[in-house]
Scaffold this motif. Structure first.
Motif, PDB file in Angstrom:
ATOM      1  N   ILE A  91     -34.952  47.492  13.519  1.00  0.00           N
ATOM      2  CA  ILE A  91     -36.526  47.836  13.435  1.00  0.00           C
ATOM      3  C   ILE A  91     -36.774  47.486  15.052  1.00  0.00           C
ATOM      4  O   ILE A  91     -37.436  48.425  15.596  1.00  0.00           O
ATOM      5  CB  ILE A  91     -37.316  47.005  12.637  1.00  0.00           C
ATOM      6  CG1 ILE A  91     -36.934  47.387  11.223  1.00  0.00           C
ATOM      7  CG2 ILE A  91     -38.886  47.445  12.687  1.00  0.00           C
ATOM      8  CD1 ILE A  91     -37.768  46.666  10.027  1.00  0.00           C
ATOM      9  N   TYR A  92     -36.647  46.413  15.471  1.00  0.00           N
ATOM     10  CA  TYR A  92     -37.038  46.111  16.709  1.00  0.00           C
ATOM     11  C   TYR A  92     -36.309  46.934  17.910  1.00  0.00           C
ATOM     12  O   TYR A  92     -37.041  47.326  18.931  1.00  0.00           O
ATOM     13  CB  TYR A  92     -36.467  44.313  17.151  1.00  0.00           C
ATOM     14  CG  TYR A  92     -36.900  44.041  18.622  1.00  0.00           C
ATOM     15  CD1 TYR A  92     -38.228  43.744  18.663  1.00  0.00           C
ATOM     16  CD2 TYR A  92     -36.045  43.904  19.404  1.00  0.00           C
ATOM     17  CE1 TYR A  92     -38.684  43.337  20.062  1.00  0.00           C
ATOM     18  CE2 TYR A  92     -36.249  43.566  20.726  1.00  0.00           C
ATOM     19  CZ  TYR A  92     -37.557  43.006  21.078  1.00  0.00           C
ATOM     20  OH  TYR A  92     -37.992  42.790  22.158  1.00  0.00           O
ATOM     21  N   LEU A  93     -35.007  47.337  17.762  1.00  0.00           N
ATOM     22  CA  LEU A  93     -34.409  47.933  18.835  1.00  0.00           C
ATOM     23  C   LEU A  93     -35.073  49.617  18.808  1.00  0.00           C
ATOM     24  O   LEU A  93     -35.028  50.042  19.801  1.00  0.00           O
ATOM     25  CB  LEU A  93     -32.926  48.241  18.461  1.00  0.00           C
ATOM     26  CG  LEU A  93     -31.995  46.805  18.720  1.00  0.00           C
ATOM     27  CD1 LEU A  93     -30.786  46.806  17.976  1.00  0.00           C
ATOM     28  CD2 LEU A  93     -32.115  46.417  20.103  1.00  0.00           C
ATOM     29  N   ALA A  94     -35.364  49.857  17.445  1.00  0.00           N
ATOM     30  CA  ALA A  94     -35.818  51.274  17.533  1.00  0.00           C
ATOM     31  C   ALA A  94     -37.384  51.212  17.842  1.00  0.00           C
ATOM     32  O   ALA A  94     -37.818  51.772  18.603  1.00  0.00           O
ATOM     33  CB  ALA A  94     -36.194  51.718  16.232  1.00  0.00           C
ATOM     34  N   LEU A  95     -38.495  50.085  17.701  1.00  0.00           N
ATOM     35  CA  LEU A  95     -39.677  49.792  18.337  1.00  0.00           C
ATOM     36  C   LEU A  95     -39.468  49.701  19.681  1.00  0.00           C
ATOM     37  O   LEU A  95     -40.399  50.203  20.441  1.00  0.00           O
ATOM     38  CB  LEU A  95     -40.332  48.837  17.602  1.00  0.00           C
ATOM     39  CG  LEU A  95     -41.808  48.375  17.887  1.00  0.00           C
ATOM     40  CD1 LEU A  95     -42.655  49.795  17.380  1.00  0.00           C
ATOM     41  CD2 LEU A  95     -42.255  47.041  17.391  1.00  0.00           C
ATOM     42  N   GLU A  96     -38.468  49.170  20.383  1.00  0.00           N
ATOM     43  CA  GLU A  96     -38.510  48.823  21.692  1.00  0.00           C
ATOM     44  C   GLU A  96     -37.391  49.598  22.467  1.00  0.00           C
ATOM     45  O   GLU A  96     -36.546  49.106  23.371  1.00  0.00           O
ATOM     46  CB  GLU A  96     -38.457  47.437  21.984  1.00  0.00           C
ATOM     47  CG  GLU A  96     -39.296  46.476  21.343  1.00  0.00           C
ATOM     48  CD  GLU A  96     -40.805  46.689  22.338  1.00  0.00           C
ATOM     49  OE1 GLU A  96     -40.780  46.446  23.453  1.00  0.00           O
ATOM     50  OE2 GLU A  96     -41.818  46.810  21.612  1.00  0.00           O
ATOM     51  N   SER A  97     -37.168  50.670  21.858  1.00  0.00           N
ATOM     52  CA  SER A  97     -36.283  51.595  22.522  1.00  0.00           C
ATOM     53  C   SER A  97     -36.172  51.989  23.895  1.00  0.00           C
ATOM     54  O   SER A  97     -34.964  51.944  24.656  1.00  0.00           O
ATOM     55  CB  SER A  97     -35.934  52.862  21.638  1.00  0.00           C
ATOM     56  OG  SER A  97     -37.232  53.737  21.810  1.00  0.00           O
ATOM     57  N   GLU A  98     -37.588  52.081  24.498  1.00  0.00           N
ATOM     58  CA  GLU A  98     -37.414  52.142  25.728  1.00  0.00           C
ATOM     59  C   GLU A  98     -37.035  50.903  26.680  1.00  0.00           C
ATOM     60  O   GLU A  98     -36.780  51.206  27.710  1.00  0.00           O
ATOM     61  CB  GLU A  98     -38.961  52.592  26.076  1.00  0.00           C
ATOM     62  CG  GLU A  98     -39.190  54.088  25.641  1.00  0.00           C
ATOM     63  CD  GLU A  98     -38.389  55.148  25.911  1.00  0.00           C
ATOM     64  OE1 GLU A  98     -37.936  55.148  27.211  1.00  0.00           O
ATOM     65  OE2 GLU A  98     -37.911  56.045  25.200  1.00  0.00           O
ATOM     66  N   ALA A  99     -37.677  49.971  26.200  1.00  0.00           N
ATOM     67  CA  ALA A  99     -37.265  48.604  26.814  1.00  0.00           C
ATOM     68  C   ALA A  99     -35.932  48.398  26.928  1.00  0.00           C
ATOM     69  O   ALA A  99     -35.178  47.969  27.951  1.00  0.00           O
ATOM     70  CB  ALA A  99     -38.010  47.520  26.107  1.00  0.00           C
ATOM     71  N   VAL A 100     -35.193  48.798  25.814  1.00  0.00           N
ATOM     72  CA  VAL A 100     -33.750  48.299  25.528  1.00  0.00           C
ATOM     73  C   VAL A 100     -32.854  49.478  26.589  1.00  0.00           C
ATOM     74  O   VAL A 100     -32.059  48.932  27.247  1.00  0.00           O
ATOM     75  CB  VAL A 100     -33.278  48.776  24.327  1.00  0.00           C
ATOM     76  CG1 VAL A 100     -31.900  48.642  24.129  1.00  0.00           C
ATOM     77  CG2 VAL A 100     -33.993  47.721  23.337  1.00  0.00           C
ATOM     78  N   ARG A 101     -33.422  50.714  26.609  1.00  0.00           N
ATOM     79  CA  ARG A 101     -32.800  51.614  27.647  1.00  0.00           C
ATOM     80  C   ARG A 101     -33.135  51.121  29.281  1.00  0.00           C
ATOM     81  O   ARG A 101     -32.178  51.411  29.906  1.00  0.00           O
ATOM     82  CB  ARG A 101     -33.538  53.138  27.647  1.00  0.00           C
ATOM     83  CG  ARG A 101     -32.969  54.289  28.338  1.00  0.00           C
ATOM     84  CD  ARG A 101     -33.114  55.411  27.796  1.00  0.00           C
ATOM     85  NE  ARG A 101     -33.142  55.794  26.381  1.00  0.00           N
ATOM     86  CZ  ARG A 101     -34.169  56.255  25.704  1.00  0.00           C
ATOM     87  NH1 ARG A 101     -35.154  56.931  25.969  1.00  0.00           N
ATOM     88  NH2 ARG A 101     -33.853  56.550  24.224  1.00  0.00           N
TER      89      ARG A 101
END
Length: 631
Positions: A91-101
């Protein structure tokens, strides 16, 4: 001294090869980052021949050791990121997908810098390996420039789920679709995700309390769909109704409920032969599930049979080990209330055929209430034969009955299996008719019903071919705030289908979206931009957008909108500009250039990348020098 340097280099090389082998063993990256992770792992493997040659060659200590240390730091940063994408909260990785990118881009930059410091000719690296590393350089640079197409359906679903402006709960179908997209639709998935979230919070990796709350709230929604209580898998608190976790290690596995992992007090057998704690499996079934949680098999029936043999074994084991089982009411069969409910629903369905107006009206209102409040009722009503008479009542001359009928079908459609049953009974053309001619509330609920039904791809095609898009566009233009939102979510779903994009353009969706962009009080700018981005991917959509003042409105949003508005508007302009130099020219004439420069410095990470890409397009098209935000 030279020998010591050589040993140090050999140790560094060994550590880095181990890192690459380790990340190569990771399987099952989170779906939202899977492509980026696999690409990075593939590129890291290209470094192994380089490292092996460095290990075997005599190198200058000062040069190679410094370079290798920087490369080691870059590889460890890559490993940390890949490990997070392998086992972190979905969930966190989907919510913060732009930050992860952005973190991926940071890793690419570190790798590039470390590799740039190496002088391959001086180190004696072979020409073949040098070419391989240069290929990796090119791939990393290209990856930094590339702007991945966002999963718009996922983004829209997230926006609906986390919306604070909508006073209604998100459609259960949206939650289910999110759960499937994120692979969080089984008890095992949710148990693993819960542990990942606990680790995330404990490690203080998230500094924004609102983000943590959003992650926990969505996890809770997923658990409600599966039928698991918070205490079952999140905190596992000690209480009089559960055994200590330390003792559970001694409990035979067959005594533990597969859902809660706690010792069973009232074990029951379901249709597949699996045994569960009655309370846990009943909640699973009440949530609308018709499968076995452990095996995934479809249940032929929902009868729960007491497992007396296992219960006696559990009691004997507890007595032998001086453990007191929690006190619960043990039942010998289905809950009497369930029988009463089944009887009531059967009677209600018969009354739908009554010739008496008052009976018909009272009956359908009761069905509307039951189907809204109880997921189990949605299944009982559907399998009890309630859908055909409800569909016929959509054409009834009494507006109140018509409204209750379409709302009942909306509620029933929240169950995934019911979507096909409802469409199969010919409900979609009747719902479209209500959308055109019903009461205000009936029109709104018709739009919501079409949204729910069109989650299935075959129903997207059906709604489009049956001319359901024009009345939705009309509701988007003339409806109440709630009606506009229902129409927007339905239209977003429908225009995911390519043929429906053309139909929506012909129905006048672009002027309607323009009105939403101009009316800031509605708070629907993000929804309008999300739909506009999908429409802009179609030639007819781009052509229509070019005729209207949409470009000017988009530039104004890039200038004055919220950070999210600016990001979406920039994405739309990029989509338009990638296919039409006239759109780029129009945007430039409205002064977008300076606003894009500002976004590259202060926008969201995704907006910065979109703005840079758009500026680059403009520099090629209009011979305007490209200005980097770092210059």
């Amino acid at each position: 001294m030279e020998e010591e340097g050589s040993k140090e280099n050999a140790e560094l090389v060994r550590e880095m090869v181990e890192v690459i082998e380790k990340v190569g063993s990771y399987v099952g990256f989170r779906r939202t980052q899977s492509k980026e992770c696999l690409n990075l792992v593939r590129r890291l493997k290209l470094l192994v021949p380089l490292l092996e040659e460095i290990r075997d060659l005599d190198t200058d200590e000062a040069l190679s050791c410094s370079c290798l240390l920087n490369l080691k730091k870059a590889l460890f940063a890559a490993k940390k990121l890949l490990k997070n994408c392998n086992s972190g909260s979905k969930i966190y990785l989907a919510l913060e997908s732009e930050a992860v990118r952005c973190r991926f881009h940071g890793v690419y930059e570190k790798l590039n810098q470390a590799l740039n410091e190496m002088h391959y000719h001086k180190l004696g690296i072979s020409e073949e390996v040098t070419e391989q590393v240069e290929l990796m350089h090119m791939q990393l640079n290209r990856a930094k420039r590339r702007t991945e197409t966002q999963d718009m359906e996922l983004a829209m679903d997230m926006m609906v789920v986390f919306s604070k402006n909508d006073d209604r709960n998100a459609d259960g179908a949206i939650i289910e679709r999110l759960a499937k997209k994120l692979d969080l639709h089984t008890v095992a998935d949710l148990t693993t995700e819960t542990m990942a979230i606990k680790k995330l919070v404990k490690g203080r990796s998230v500094h924004n309390p609102e983000t943590v709350q959003q992650v926990e709230d969505l996890l809770e929604k997923f658990k409600q769909i599966v039928g698991i209580e918070e205490s079952c898998i999140l905190d596992c608190p000690l209480s009089s109704t559960s055994l200590e976790r330390s003792k559970s290690l001694l409990i035979p596995n067959e005594f533990l409920c597969p859902i809660t992992l706690e010792i069973m007090v009232d074990p029951v057998i379901i249709a597949t032969g699996q045994t569960y704690e009655r309370q846990s499996i009943q909640k699973w079934l009440n949530s609308g599930h018709k499968t076995c949680p452990k095996t995934g098999q479809i249940l032929n029936h929902l009868i729960l049979a007491p497992n007396f043999a296992l219960r006696n074994l559990i009691l004997q084991w507890c007595e032998k080990n001086n453990i007191d089982l929690p006190m619960k009411d043990i039942t010998d069969g289905p809950d009497p209330e369930s029988f009463a409910l089944i009887e009531e629903i059967s009677s209600l369905i018969q009354n739908l055929y009554s010739s008496q107006m008052d009976v018909k009206r009272d009956t359908i209102f009761r069905i509307r209430t039951l189907s809204k409040e109880n997921p189990d009722c949605r299944i009982l009503i559907a399998y009890g034969g309630g859908i055909p008479p409800l569909v016929r009542l959509l054409s009834y001359k009494d507006f109140e009955i018509q409204e209750h009928a379409v709302t009942s079908l909306l509620n029933l459609s929240l169950d995934e299996a019911n979507k096909r049953l409802i469409a199969g009974e010919g409900a979609i053309p009747a719902i479209i008719e209500v959308l055109q001619n019903g009461t205000v509330e009936a029109r709104e609920n018709s739009a919501a019903a079409l949204f729910s039904l069109s989650i299935l791809d075959e129903n997207k095609v059906l709604v489009g071919s049956l001319n359901g898009i024009p009345p939705l566009v009309n509701l988007l233009r003339t409806g109440t705030t709630r009606g506009k939102k229902d129409a927007a979510t339905a239209l977003f779903n429908l225009v995911l289908n390519q043929a429906n994009k053309s139909r929506a353009v012909k129905a006048g969706i672009i002027p309607a979206l323009l009105c939403l962009l101009e009316d800031k009080n509605l708070g629907m700018v993000d929804e309008a931009l999300s739909i506009l981005l999908l429409i802009a991917s179609h030639p007819e959509g781009r052509n229509e957008i070019g005729k209207l003042s949409v470009i000017q409105n988009l530039v104004e949003i890039v200038r004055d909108g919220t950070p999210k508005n600016k990001e979406c508007a920039t994405a739309v302009l990029l989509e338009l500009g990638s296919n039409s130099s006239s759109c780029l020219l129009a945007a430039l004439q409205y002064g977008v250039y300076d606003y894009l420069i500002e976004i590259t410095r202060n926008g969201t990470s995704r907006a910065q990348r979109k703005a840079n890409s758009l500026l680059h397009l403009m520099s090629k098209c209009e011979h305007i020098p490209f200005v980097s935000p770092k210059s």
